[in-house]
Write a protein that holds these residues in place. Structure first.
Motif, short mmCIF file in Angstrom:
data_model
loop_
_atom_site.label_atom_id
_atom_site.label_comp_id
_atom_site.label_asym_id
_atom_site.label_seq_id
_atom_site.Cartn_x
_atom_site.Cartn_y
_atom_site.Cartn_z
N HIS A 1 0.83 -1.20 0.00
CA HIS A 1 0.00 0.00 0.00
C HIS A 1 0.87 1.25 0.00
N GLU B 1 -7.56 -0.63 -1.05
CA GLU B 1 -8.79 -0.02 -0.57
C GLU B 1 -8.87 -0.27 0.93
N SER C 1 -6.68 5.50 -0.01
CA SER C 1 -7.02 4.33 -0.81
C SER C 1 -6.79 4.66 -2.28
N SER D 1 -9.58 7.03 5.38
CA SER D 1 -9.59 5.79 4.62
C SER D 1 -9.61 6.08 3.13
N GLN E 1 -7.96 -7.43 -3.77
CA GLN E 1 -7.43 -6.07 -3.68
C GLN E 1 -6.43 -5.81 -4.82
#
Length: 279
Positions: A158, A180, A204, A200, A231
């Motif tokens: 991420h 996400e 994302s 969030s 994902q």
């Protein structure tokens, strides 16, 4: 892909099902032993390359970078560790340098403040600060200037995607990442992360229109939890729909932990992706 990802919707799952669907440690028998093995091999590698460890890029305790030089004038890969933004440390993952260094690529590993001591906004900012610092230090470290490739595993995947916007980053290789954060916000993981909906969404990458137009390789294991495989597949589709350079690779039989063998090994498939990112 062998899974019908369209049929997987975390919103239709109970909290218990979402928690279980994100819990890699519980899903992989022997995962603690795998990590212990990484840590042991990492300690030995750090002893071989003690010259540039714990370079401070910021004021907080974990604002440190380890730099392992493969060769004078070599390009540099920055690796971001995982642990759902709240566990583990860069020192566990030094072993991942073995694969890239075998091909003359320097490897830096970045530490960052963990939740709940830092918000995700702050963690992302620390990664950018670390990249800026490292880019400025490359000539003094005997490395080729500019054009850092960033890679990371799990939460580090991420953070790799979030780092693509940095002007000093040329490409990314994200391994088993989370793109996400809404399912994370509705799981046990949010007890320490304390995400609200706004935080969030802005962290994302799949929920933002477009994204940085830099090459990104997305890698996941076929034996990983379906929610996490989805994902990666969904994010690859997102980038493709927006015309952004992306590759997607699912490694047969690899779970969330054994997939890292493909980076540790000089001939591994992730190592090959990293080498291609410098071409």
């Amino acid at each position: 892909m062998t899974t019908d990802f369209a049929a997987i919707d975390w919103r239709r799952m109970s909290r218990e099902e979402v928690d279980r669907g994100l819990n890699n440690g519980a899903a992989v028998a022997g995962s603690a032993d795998i990590i212990a093995g990484w840590e042991q091999r990492s300690a030995a590698l750090r002893q071989k390359h003690p010259q540039h460890l714990d370079l401070g890029y910021g004021p907080r305790e974990r604002n440190r970078i380890d730099f392992l030089r493969a060769a004078e004038g070599a390009p540099t890969l920055l690796f971001i560790h995982g642990g759902y933004w709240q566990h583990r440390a860069k020192e566990i993952f030094t072993v991942v340098a073995e694969g890239p260094m075998a091909h003359g690529i320097n490897v830096a590993l970045i530490g960052y403040t963990l939740a709940p001591d830092a918000t995700l906004d702050e963690i992302v900012a620390e990664i950018h600060a670390g990249i800026d610092f490292l880019a400025g230090q490359l000539p003094a470290l005997g490395a080729a200037p500019g054009g850092i490739v960033v890679s990371g595993w799990s939460a580090g995947g991420h953070l790799t995607s979030m780092a693509l916007s940095n002007r000093n980053v040329r490409a990314g290789v994200a391994i088993s990442g989370i793109y996400e954060l809404e399912p994370i916000r509705h799981s046990y993981l949010n007890e320490k992360l304390r995400l609200d909906e706004a935080m969030s969404r802005r962290n994302s990458p799949i929920m933002t229109a477009g994204g940085p137009a830099k090459p990104l390789s997305l890698v996941v294991g076929s034996a990983e939890l379906p929610l996490l495989r989805k994902q990666t597949a969904d994010f690859a589709g997102h980038r493709a729909r927006h015309g952004l350079p992306v590759t997607y690779e699912e490694i047969p039989g690899a779970d969330h932990f054994t997939i890292m063998n493909e980076m540790i090994a000089p001939g591994g498939r992730i190592t090959r992706r990293i080498r291609q990112a410098f071409e």
